[in-house]
Design an enzyme around this catalytic site. Structure first.
Site, PDB file in Angstrom:
ATOM      1  N   LYS A 229     -11.759  -8.028   5.668  1.00 46.62           N
ATOM      2  CA  LYS A 229     -11.424  -7.034   6.732  1.00 46.62           C
ATOM      3  C   LYS A 229     -12.173  -6.117   7.071  1.00 46.62           C
ATOM      4  O   LYS A 229     -12.625  -5.173   6.174  1.00 46.62           O
ATOM      5  CB  LYS A 229      -9.846  -6.932   6.284  1.00 46.62           C
ATOM      6  CG  LYS A 229      -9.124  -5.532   7.314  1.00 46.62           C
ATOM      7  CD  LYS A 229      -7.940  -5.087   6.425  1.00 46.62           C
ATOM      8  CE  LYS A 229      -7.485  -4.022   7.367  1.00 46.62           C
ATOM      9  NZ  LYS A 229      -6.461  -3.458   6.800  1.00 46.62           N
TER      10      LYS A 229
ATOM     11  N   CYS B 270       0.825  -1.337  -0.023  1.00 48.19           N
ATOM     12  CA  CYS B 270       0.162  -0.064   0.019  1.00 48.19           C
ATOM     13  C   CYS B 270       1.088   1.286  -0.071  1.00 48.19           C
ATOM     14  O   CYS B 270       2.026   1.099   0.299  1.00 48.19           O
ATOM     15  CB  CYS B 270      -1.091   0.149   1.306  1.00 48.19           C
ATOM     16  SG  CYS B 270      -2.414   1.101   0.921  1.00 48.19           S
TER      17      CYS B 270
ATOM     18  N   LYS C 297     -12.528  -4.813   1.614  1.00 49.32           N
ATOM     19  CA  LYS C 297     -11.690  -4.225   2.843  1.00 49.32           C
ATOM     20  C   LYS C 297     -12.762  -2.917   3.232  1.00 49.32           C
ATOM     21  O   LYS C 297     -12.833  -2.122   2.377  1.00 49.32           O
ATOM     22  CB  LYS C 297     -10.456  -3.726   2.733  1.00 49.32           C
ATOM     23  CG  LYS C 297      -9.800  -2.608   3.517  1.00 49.32           C
ATOM     24  CD  LYS C 297      -8.397  -2.325   3.423  1.00 49.32           C
ATOM     25  CE  LYS C 297      -7.781  -1.554   4.328  1.00 49.32           C
ATOM     26  NZ  LYS C 297      -6.235  -1.202   4.214  1.00 49.32           N
TER      27      LYS C 297
ATOM     28  N   GLU D 136     -16.512  -7.493  -5.039  1.00 50.70           N
ATOM     29  CA  GLU D 136     -15.126  -7.248  -5.045  1.00 50.70           C
ATOM     30  C   GLU D 136     -14.322  -8.452  -5.051  1.00 50.70           C
ATOM     31  O   GLU D 136     -13.156  -8.550  -5.492  1.00 50.70           O
ATOM     32  CB  GLU D 136     -14.859  -6.391  -3.743  1.00 50.70           C
ATOM     33  CG  GLU D 136     -15.375  -5.088  -3.767  1.00 50.70           C
ATOM     34  CD  GLU D 136     -14.268  -4.126  -4.375  1.00 50.70           C
ATOM     35  OE1 GLU D 136     -13.251  -4.581  -4.957  1.00 50.70           O
ATOM     36  OE2 GLU D 136     -14.405  -2.902  -4.178  1.00 50.70           O
TER      37      GLU D 136
ATOM     38  N   ARG E  49     -10.990   7.512   3.987  1.00 51.45           N
ATOM     39  CA  ARG E  49     -10.670   6.541   2.982  1.00 51.45           C
ATOM     40  C   ARG E  49     -11.916   6.212   2.293  1.00 51.45           C
ATOM     41  O   ARG E  49     -12.016   4.795   1.653  1.00 51.45           O
ATOM     42  CB  ARG E  49      -9.886   5.381   3.460  1.00 51.45           C
ATOM     43  CG  ARG E  49      -8.711   5.587   4.158  1.00 51.45           C
ATOM     44  CD  ARG E  49      -7.828   4.518   4.253  1.00 51.45           C
ATOM     45  NE  ARG E  49      -6.654   4.398   5.234  1.00 51.45           N
ATOM     46  CZ  ARG E  49      -5.509   5.414   5.131  1.00 51.45           C
ATOM     47  NH1 ARG E  49      -5.482   6.167   4.255  1.00 51.45           N
ATOM     48  NH2 ARG E  49      -4.745   5.156   5.951  1.00 51.45           N
TER      49      ARG E  49
ATOM     50  N   TYR F 131      -3.023  -9.953  15.768  1.00 54.24           N
ATOM     51  CA  TYR F 131      -1.865  -9.651  16.633  1.00 54.24           C
ATOM     52  C   TYR F 131      -1.664 -10.384  17.992  1.00 54.24           C
ATOM     53  O   TYR F 131      -0.763 -10.396  18.720  1.00 54.24           O
ATOM     54  CB  TYR F 131      -2.011  -8.131  17.074  1.00 54.24           C
ATOM     55  CG  TYR F 131      -2.170  -7.168  15.992  1.00 54.24           C
ATOM     56  CD1 TYR F 131      -1.080  -6.509  15.451  1.00 54.24           C
ATOM     57  CD2 TYR F 131      -3.521  -6.875  15.350  1.00 54.24           C
ATOM     58  CE1 TYR F 131      -1.103  -5.906  14.190  1.00 54.24           C
ATOM     59  CE2 TYR F 131      -3.667  -5.765  14.362  1.00 54.24           C
ATOM     60  CZ  TYR F 131      -2.559  -5.371  13.761  1.00 54.24           C
ATOM     61  OH  TYR F 131      -2.512  -4.881  12.614  1.00 54.24           O
TER      62      TYR F 131
ATOM     63  N   SER G 269      -6.521  -4.062  14.222  1.00 53.65           N
ATOM     64  CA  SER G 269      -6.127  -3.516  15.536  1.00 53.65           C
ATOM     65  C   SER G 269      -7.174  -2.840  16.517  1.00 53.65           C
ATOM     66  O   SER G 269      -7.072  -3.325  17.692  1.00 53.65           O
ATOM     67  CB  SER G 269      -5.276  -2.225  15.155  1.00 53.65           C
ATOM     68  OG  SER G 269      -6.068  -1.417  14.493  1.00 53.65           O
TER      69      SER G 269
HETATM   70  C1  PBG Z   1      -3.340   0.055   4.870  1.00 50.27           C
HETATM   71  C2  PBG Z   1      -3.657  -0.667   5.946  1.00 50.27           C
HETATM   72  C3  PBG Z   1      -4.539  -0.435   6.970  1.00 50.27           C
HETATM   73  C4  PBG Z   1      -4.659  -1.695   7.859  1.00 50.27           C
HETATM   74  C5  PBG Z   1      -4.037  -2.750   7.017  1.00 50.27           C
HETATM   75  N1  PBG Z   1      -3.397  -2.167   6.027  1.00 50.27           N
HETATM   76  C6  PBG Z   1      -5.090   0.765   7.680  1.00 50.27           C
HETATM   77  C7  PBG Z   1      -5.909   1.529   6.775  1.00 50.27           C
HETATM   78  O1  PBG Z   1      -6.508   1.023   5.792  1.00 50.27           O
HETATM   79  O2  PBG Z   1      -6.311   2.514   7.310  1.00 50.27           O
HETATM   80  C8  PBG Z   1      -5.413  -1.879   9.001  1.00 50.27           C
HETATM   81  C9  PBG Z   1      -5.050  -2.951   9.998  1.00 50.27           C
HETATM   82  C10 PBG Z   1      -5.278  -2.888  11.490  1.00 50.27           C
HETATM   83  O3  PBG Z   1      -6.226  -1.889  11.824  1.00 50.27           O
HETATM   84  O4  PBG Z   1      -4.725  -3.633  12.186  1.00 50.27           O
HETATM   85  N2  PBG Z   1      -3.882   0.198   3.924  1.00 50.27           N
HETATM   86 ZN    ZN Z   2      -3.159   2.067   2.826  1.00 49.73          ZN
END
Ligand code: PBG
Ligand code: ZN
Length: 323
Positions: free
Chosen positions: A248, A120, A195, A233, A217, A313, A274
């Site tokens: 996700k 990314c 996502k 998707e 986003r 995690y 997270s």
């Molecule tokens: C980046 C990315 C993100 C996560 C994984 N890759 C953050 C986002 O899209 O803002 C989130 C992972 C997490 O929250 O543990 N594209």
């Molecule tokens: Zn990103």
């Protein structure tokens, strides 16, 4: 046959019977551990909002990965956190970039550990968006060129799997084409297919320093209420050549994990993000829930819904409990 002849409690009477009736079991093989890598030497810096999670410099990362392998966890997914950022995310495909150096070191130290890289731009751009910004929004097609270059640079460093998380249209095809053209036809693609624009990414953005500097986003990540769109998707990414697809976050989207399992034959990954991790840790710290049991319950629920791979995690603690 129904009650009183049928009694569901018969097979719940004791631990042995419950063990025999158990339909789903977590295994160390299920887990993929996310790891953050930063510049420096000897760095093992705790992430405040994610108890037990650290940001590692390359040398410390290698030590950590040794433990990960010893616990029987087959794979890690790497997030590079560079010091320098610019508008085009130059660090994302730099030969000596942070992620590239980390991949090289990990593969040299532990060839059998599967190294996945998050592909990314948001960790590398000064504006914090996942693509190239033009006229105040992320522009799709110019972003594809940068994402493909980043994926190729990860492959060149030795990555086994690249995992695009940007949500640009056509990125899987662009990355597959670029990898094949450079002789990396054996490098697999795990696409973050469904996502969502989620509030649960908060702690990650602190850890990765990837919070958007303007806007959000929602023009590229999915709208949480949409289930049919998620299937589209996923179908598009499989058609473009994704070897595995991801949903996700995980827990609020288990219907999609089940949909993915029912509709596609590729491995299905689910990312316990997270915020999902932090919620359990925070409530456990306050003594409001049993942290270990609620973590295992969330993880087995993700597996029961249909996930083959669980990005979490909590991979190390869960693997240690499984033994
Ligand atoms: C980046 C990315 C993100 C996560 C994984 N890759 C953050 C986002 O899209 O803002 C989130 C992972 C997490 O929250 O543990 N594209
Ligand atoms: Zn990103």
């Amino acid at each position: 046959m129904s009650f009183p002849k049928t009694r569901m409690r018969r097979l719940r009477r004791n631990g042995t019977l419950r063990r025999m009736a158990r339909e789903t079991r977590l295994s160390c093989d299920d887990f993929i551990l996310p790891l953050f890598v930063v510049e420096g030497h000897g760095v093992r810096e705790p992430v405040a909002s994610m108890p037990g999670v650290h940001r590692f410099s390359v040398d410390s990362l290698v030590e950590e990965a040794k433990q990960v392998g010893d616990l029987g966890i087959p794979a890690v997914i790497l997030f590079g956190v560079p010091d320098d950022k610019d508008a085009r995310g130059s660090g994302a495909d730099a030969v000596d970039g942070i992620a590239q150096r980390a991949v090289e070191a990990l593969k040299a130290a532990q060839p059998d550990l599967c190294v996945i890289t998050d592909v990314c731009l948001c960790e590398y751009t000064d504006h914090g968006h996942c693509g190239i910004v033009e006229g105040g929004d992320v522009s799709n097609d110019p972003s594809l060129v940068r994402l493909a270059a980043s994926a190729v640079s990860h492959a060149r460093a030795g990555a086994d799997i690249v995992a695009p998380s940007d949500m640009m249209d056509g990125r899987v095809d662009a990355i597959r084409t670029a990898l094949d053209a450079e002789g990396f036809e054996d490098v697999a693609i795990l696409s973050y297919a469904a996502k969502f624009a989620s509030a649960y990414y908060g702690p990650f953005r602190d850890a990765a320093g990837s919070t958007p500097q303007f806007g959000d986003r929602r023009s590229y990540q999915m709208d949480p209420p949409n289930r049919r769109e998620a299937l589209r998707e996923m179908r598009l990414d499989v058609e473009e050549g994704a070897d595995a697809i991801m949903v996700k976050p995980a827990l609020p989207y288990l219907d999609l994990v089940a949909d993915a399992r029912a509709n596609f034959d590729v491995p299905i990954a689910a990312y316990q993000v997270s915020g999902e991790f932090a919620m359990i840790k925070a409530a456990a710290e306050r003594g409001w829930i049993d942290g270990e049991r609620s973590m295992d319950e969330a993880l087995v629920g993700i597996k029961r819904a249909g996930a083959d791979w669980i990005l979490t995690y909590a991979a190390k603690e869960a693997a240690a409990r499984i033994g």
